[in-house]
Design a protein around this motif. Structure first.
Motif, PDB file in Angstrom:
ATOM      1  N   LEU A 136       0.834  -1.207   0.000  1.00  0.00           N
ATOM      2  CA  LEU A 136       0.000   0.000   0.000  1.00  0.00           C
ATOM      3  C   LEU A 136       0.861   1.247   0.000  1.00  0.00           C
ATOM      4  O   LEU A 136       0.546   2.245  -0.667  1.00  0.00           O
ATOM      5  N   ALA A 137       1.978   1.217   0.725  1.00  0.00           N
ATOM      6  CA  ALA A 137       2.870   2.381   0.804  1.00  0.00           C
ATOM      7  C   ALA A 137       3.517   2.693  -0.529  1.00  0.00           C
ATOM      8  O   ALA A 137       3.959   3.824  -0.765  1.00  0.00           O
ATOM      9  N   GLU A 138       3.561   1.694  -1.427  1.00  0.00           N
ATOM     10  CA  GLU A 138       4.173   1.895  -2.731  1.00  0.00           C
ATOM     11  C   GLU A 138       3.161   2.099  -3.850  1.00  0.00           C
ATOM     12  O   GLU A 138       3.551   2.358  -4.994  1.00  0.00           O
ATOM     13  N   SER A 139       1.857   2.020  -3.524  1.00  0.00           N
ATOM     14  CA  SER A 139       0.865   2.048  -4.603  1.00  0.00           C
ATOM     15  C   SER A 139      -0.362   2.907  -4.325  1.00  0.00           C
ATOM     16  O   SER A 139      -1.127   3.179  -5.257  1.00  0.00           O
ATOM     17  N   LEU A 164       8.789   4.425  -2.099  1.00  0.00           N
ATOM     18  CA  LEU A 164       7.700   4.829  -1.215  1.00  0.00           C
ATOM     19  C   LEU A 164       6.937   6.032  -1.747  1.00  0.00           C
ATOM     20  O   LEU A 164       7.531   6.965  -2.287  1.00  0.00           O
ATOM     21  N   GLN A 165       5.614   6.012  -1.542  1.00  0.00           N
ATOM     22  CA  GLN A 165       4.767   7.143  -1.895  1.00  0.00           C
ATOM     23  C   GLN A 165       4.300   7.913  -0.666  1.00  0.00           C
ATOM     24  O   GLN A 165       3.493   8.840  -0.791  1.00  0.00           O
ATOM     25  N   MET A 166       4.817   7.555   0.508  1.00  0.00           N
ATOM     26  CA  MET A 166       4.352   8.163   1.762  1.00  0.00           C
ATOM     27  C   MET A 166       5.355   7.854   2.857  1.00  0.00           C
ATOM     28  O   MET A 166       6.205   6.968   2.703  1.00  0.00           O
ATOM     29  N   PRO A 167       5.278   8.538   3.992  1.00  0.00           N
ATOM     30  CA  PRO A 167       6.120   8.184   5.134  1.00  0.00           C
ATOM     31  C   PRO A 167       5.765   6.794   5.653  1.00  0.00           C
ATOM     32  O   PRO A 167       4.594   6.405   5.674  1.00  0.00           O
ATOM     33  N   VAL A 168       6.783   6.069   6.097  1.00  0.00           N
ATOM     34  CA  VAL A 168       6.597   4.710   6.606  1.00  0.00           C
ATOM     35  C   VAL A 168       7.338   4.551   7.932  1.00  0.00           C
ATOM     36  O   VAL A 168       8.507   4.924   8.049  1.00  0.00           O
ATOM     37  N   VAL A 169       6.649   4.004   8.915  1.00  0.00           N
ATOM     38  CA  VAL A 169       7.233   3.582  10.184  1.00  0.00           C
ATOM     39  C   VAL A 169       7.155   2.061  10.233  1.00  0.00           C
ATOM     40  O   VAL A 169       6.128   1.486   9.866  1.00  0.00           O
ATOM     41  N   THR A 170       8.228   1.403  10.653  1.00  0.00           N
ATOM     42  CA  THR A 170       8.157  -0.044  10.872  1.00  0.00           C
ATOM     43  C   THR A 170       8.437  -0.351  12.334  1.00  0.00           C
ATOM     44  O   THR A 170       9.231   0.336  12.987  1.00  0.00           O
ATOM     45  N   LEU A 171       7.785  -1.385  12.851  1.00  0.00           N
ATOM     46  CA  LEU A 171       8.051  -1.911  14.195  1.00  0.00           C
ATOM     47  C   LEU A 171       8.433  -3.376  14.064  1.00  0.00           C
ATOM     48  O   LEU A 171       7.827  -4.113  13.283  1.00  0.00           O
ATOM     49  N   HIS A 172       9.431  -3.803  14.864  1.00  0.00           N
ATOM     50  CA  HIS A 172       9.842  -5.201  14.828  1.00  0.00           C
ATOM     51  C   HIS A 172      10.391  -5.611  16.181  1.00  0.00           C
ATOM     52  O   HIS A 172      11.100  -4.851  16.831  1.00  0.00           O
ATOM     53  N   THR A 173      10.040  -6.832  16.613  1.00  0.00           N
ATOM     54  CA  THR A 173      10.653  -7.387  17.817  1.00  0.00           C
ATOM     55  C   THR A 173      12.036  -7.937  17.453  1.00  0.00           C
ATOM     56  O   THR A 173      12.291  -8.323  16.309  1.00  0.00           O
TER      57      THR A 173
END
Length: 454
Positions: A147-150, A346-355
């Protein structure tokens, strides 16, 4: 976001309005009190939505994780769990999510299913969002990445959590490496570790791999080889940094336990992915396992276990290289890359979370994703956060909410706020008492990137 958002989906039928089937009899109207909504699309997708009475103007589109095709039930979800749902509603967010058109490896249709469900929700509720953000977990993290790329004309920010950000082909490849090690070094035979014609074939391989690991755990030599296979699976010792032990036996036992659980899930899961791709989209032909393993974060532990067992690690790695003869079906690779891959554009800001200790979406995939984003010259749009938890998608409600708040602020202000682990823990504590364990770290090298090693 301009008033009365309309979704431009990828499907022509949705654009004409023919794909929507509303599940409630209530007419479209602005929600004036906390309420739940539901509906369905013509392709079988169902959707749910929850709107708080004190809506803050933002809609969160949630993408759920993988649900095996062979497990009954495929309900729509608006959050990963009830605690997170409750906190996000308390913060004023409207929530929406779908089931996707089917269970199994649903990534090929999931973006469309999600956007159409969002459109249906806005029609039914009458909401006119100021902002629409997307987030998701596991396979849903990959959907959110797509979704962040499209979908930049609809969605303004995205937050994949515990996401399969390496994409489906590399996902299959790193898991193939671990299975290859078990088959050759522990089972001592050529097991069918890909190309399943039936689900029963996948379950049979899962049972054979598990039996080989269990038998291997009974000897020092076998335990060393179990640790090697676990390292290729990107499994960690399962011990929090604050409780880390240097005892190799304790660490190996943890790897063994994780490996058994992982095999039982990912081997039949491969059947779902291959069914979607139309064939085998994984390979190890030409892989040099000596060079590959040299980049593993667990190489020190494995080497120590091999020394204690009196085994030659280089010889075992050479065996893996010499027996690596699996070739992929090119058409299946192309299909899977097109339907389930990420480019980093990317077409928007992206935050990622990971353990830090995730047995199904190893934290190293974040290294691969960051590399892709840098390659697309979009590094300024990405912020990655890590929490010191053991387990797949094992986040507290406060950690999820903190990530969304950071993303929301970036969308509203156009710049990132302070994003250190200390700041994130302070923010999470201000939102909820469920706790947080953000830490500063850099994930190690992801081992499944075949193209990146040419």
């Amino acid at each position: 976001m301009s008033p009365r958002v309309r979704i431009r989906t990828l499907a022509v039928a949705a654009a004409t309005g023919a794909a929507l089937s509303i599940g409630l009899v209530a007419p479209p109207a602005m929600a004036d009190a906390g309420a739940d909504y539901s509906g369905s699309l013509a392709n079988g997708t169902t959707w749910l939505a929850s709107v708080p009475s004190d809506w803050n103007g933002t809609v969160l589109l949630y993408s759920h994780g993988y649900r095996p095709s062979f497990v009954p039930g495929n309900p729509a979800s608006v959050a990963p769990n009830d605690d997170t749902k409750a906190l996000l509603l308390e913060r004023g967010y409207a929530l929406v999510g779908s089931s996707y058109a089917s269970s199994g490896w649903a990534v090929p249709t999931a973006v469309d299913d999600q956007l159409q469900s969002l459109d249906a929700m806005l029609d039914q509720t009458g909401l006119e969002p100021e902002h629409i953000l997307a987030y998701g977990t596991s396979m849903g993290g990959l959907v959110t990445g797509r979704l962040a790329e499209s979908a930049g004309d609809v969605i303004e920010g995205a937050m994949p959590t515990c996401g399969l950000m390496e994409g489906a082909v590399d996902l299959n490849n790193y898991q193939l490496d671990g299975s290859h090690a078990i088959a050759q070094l522990l089972a001592g035979q050529d097991l069918q570790i890909e190309g399943y014609a039936t689900l029963n074939e996948a379950f049979a391989t899962s049972a054979a791999l598990s039996a080989a690991v269990q038998a291997g755990q009974q000897t020092a030599e076998g335990r060393a080889r179990v640790a090697l296979a676990a390292a290729l699976f990107h499994l960690s010792d399962g011990v929090l940094e604050a409780e880390a032990t240097k005892d190799p036996a304790v660490r190996q036992e943890s790897l063994y336990t994780q490996l058994l659980g992982t095999i039982g899930f990912v081997t039949p899961g491969r059947f779902d992915i291959e069914s979607t791709a139309g064939g085998n989209a994984t390979w190890n032909l030409g892989v040099d396992y000596g060079k590959l393993f040299a980049q593993s974060e667990d190489r020190g532990l494995v080497a120590e276990l091999y020394r204690e067992a009196g085994l030659d690690l280089k010889a075992d790695l050479a065996t893996l290289t010499q027996t690596a003869d699996i070739a992929a079906d090119p058409g299946s690779v192309e299909t899977l890359r097109a339907s389930s891959g990420l480019t980093g554009d990317l077409q928007m800001p992206v935050v990622t979370l990971h353990t830090l200790d995730d047995v199904l979406a190893p934290v190293q995939v974040e290294q691969e994703y960051a590399e892709d984003v840098r390659g697309a010259h979009d590094a300024s749009l990405l912020r990655q956060f890590f929490v010191d938890h053991v387990g797949h998608c094992n986040f507290t409600a406060a950690e999820i909410a903190a990530g969304i708040e950071v993303l929301q602020q970036r969308v509203e202000t156009g710049h990132w706020s302070g994003s250190s682990a200390t700041v994130m823990n302070r923010l999470a504590a201000s939102l909820d008492d469920s706790g947080s364990a953000f830490v500063a770290t850099q994930p190690g090298e992801f081992l499944g990137d075949r193209e990146g090693r040419r």
